[in-house]
Enzyme design. Structure first.
Site, short mmCIF file in Angstrom:
data_model
loop_
_atom_site.label_atom_id
_atom_site.label_comp_id
_atom_site.label_asym_id
_atom_site.label_seq_id
_atom_site.Cartn_x
_atom_site.Cartn_y
_atom_site.Cartn_z
N ASP A 46 0.87 -1.10 -0.06
CA ASP A 46 0.05 -0.03 0.05
C ASP A 46 0.88 1.35 0.03
OD1 ASP A 46 -2.86 1.34 0.47
OD2 ASP A 46 -1.41 2.11 1.94
N TYR A 51 3.07 10.25 -0.23
CA TYR A 51 4.20 9.70 0.93
C TYR A 51 5.59 10.04 0.35
CZ TYR A 51 0.33 6.69 2.65
OH TYR A 51 -0.89 6.07 2.86
N LYS A 76 -2.79 6.19 -4.28
CA LYS A 76 -3.75 7.14 -3.94
C LYS A 76 -3.63 8.49 -4.65
CE LYS A 76 -3.93 4.91 0.62
NZ LYS A 76 -2.29 4.45 0.53
N HIS A 107 -7.39 9.81 -2.03
CA HIS A 107 -6.89 9.77 -0.82
C HIS A 107 -7.67 10.29 0.37
CE1 HIS A 107 -2.35 9.80 1.08
NE2 HIS A 107 -3.33 9.29 1.98
#
Length: 313
Positions: A46, A51, A76, A107
């Protein structure tokens, strides 16, 4: 130990355990992903554009030597990209070094100004988030359906989306029902009502931060620890296995090889050993006075969740 899968509403199979990569540093996450896939049995990774480590995640997958077709990859759509879903997806695919995703999620249901003062979280002069209040989530979802039809993703879903937003902004307009809703779900924030609602709609609930955050109080919870001792398990095993036993896809994050392995093996062992009465006890922990969220995002908007902290900038 092989990992069970759950079937999404379009027939796609998704492993019920995955490796989370939020806050995994770029110089750590490559090794973590390689180890998880090559040595520890994981087949579900994931990640997310926000990120900042998709390239390193992709490198870890390649280094594992496991064929792409055997790995379930989720990423996402970030909040600044609601108006350009396909372009954002193409960047993510390039970062990861793959030509498709198994699952692509919105997201957050909060569109941010793509021309704002920051490349990830633009703000207004008062410090609040620069939200595009006139952009409709239904239009984001329509674009998600488009990339699904094009075959760039195998399934689409949402993250951090409440029942209210699903019912008012997505489901009335959708031709494809979201396959997944990824949420903060753990012992102290079980979101029972929302999870039951999602299952009634054929939407699979996913749990991020299932062990909480740094120095998490979950790891010393008395009820979870007592149940762990009864079954010869560790407390984290119970925290993860509790969710897996409830058919909630669970995404523990770690960059430590030993912890990556113990999360995987312990979760599956606990899920198969927890009795009905154990699950019932764990279900009641939050309601006993321990209900709390451990992961906060201050959007300056009401997202429609129970126990949400409000509209603080």
């Amino acid at each position: 130990m092989s990992c069970p899968s759950v079937k999404l509403n379009n027939g796609v199979e998704m492993p019920i355990l995955g490796l989370g990569t939020w806050k995994s540093k770029p110089n750590e996450v490559t090794n973590a992903v390689e180890t998880a896939v090559k040595e520890k049995g994981y087949r579900h990774i994931d990640c997310a554009w926000a990120y900042g480590n998709e390239k390193e995640v992709g490198e870890g997958i390649r280094r594992s030597g496991v064929p792409r077709s055997e790995i379930f990859i989720t990423s996402k759509l970030w909040s600044m990209h609601h108006q350009c879903v396909e372009e954002a997806l193409d960047e993510t695919l390039a970062n990861l070094g793959t030509d498709y995703l198994d699952l692509y999620l919105i997201h957050w249901p909060v569109p941010l100004n793509p021309n704002g003062n920051h490349p990830r979280i633009p703000t207004l002069p008062d410090g609040s988030r620069d939200v595009l209040f006139d952009w409709k989530i239904k239009d984001t979802w329509s674009q998600m359906e488009t990339v699904l039809k094009k075959g760039k993703v195998r399934a689409i879903g949402v993250s951090n989306v409440s029942k209210r937003i699903l019912e008012t902004d997505i489901l009335p307009y959708a031709t494809v029902v979201p396959a997944v809703n990824q949420l903060e779900i753990h012992l102290y924030n079980p979101q029972h009502n929302l999870v039951n609602y999602l299952k009634s709609k054929g939407i699979v609930p996913q749990a991020y931060s299932p062990l909480g955050s740094v120095n998490s109080p979950l790891l010393s919870d008395e009820t979870a620890s007592e149940i762990a001792k009864k079954h010869g398990l560790q407390t984290p095993d119970v925290l993860l296995g509790y969710l897996v036993a409830k058919d909630i896809v669970t995404l523990p994050k770690s960059v430590t090889p030993a912890r990556i392995a113990s999360n995987y093996n312990g979760a599956l062992a606990a899920a198969s050993n927890l009795a009905k009465e154990d699950i019932e006890k764990l279900d009641g922990v939050a309601a006993s006075g321990k209900q709390r969220r451990l992961i906060m995002q201050q959007w300056s908007v009401d997202l429609g969740f129970e126990n949400w902290p409000g509209q603080t900038p």
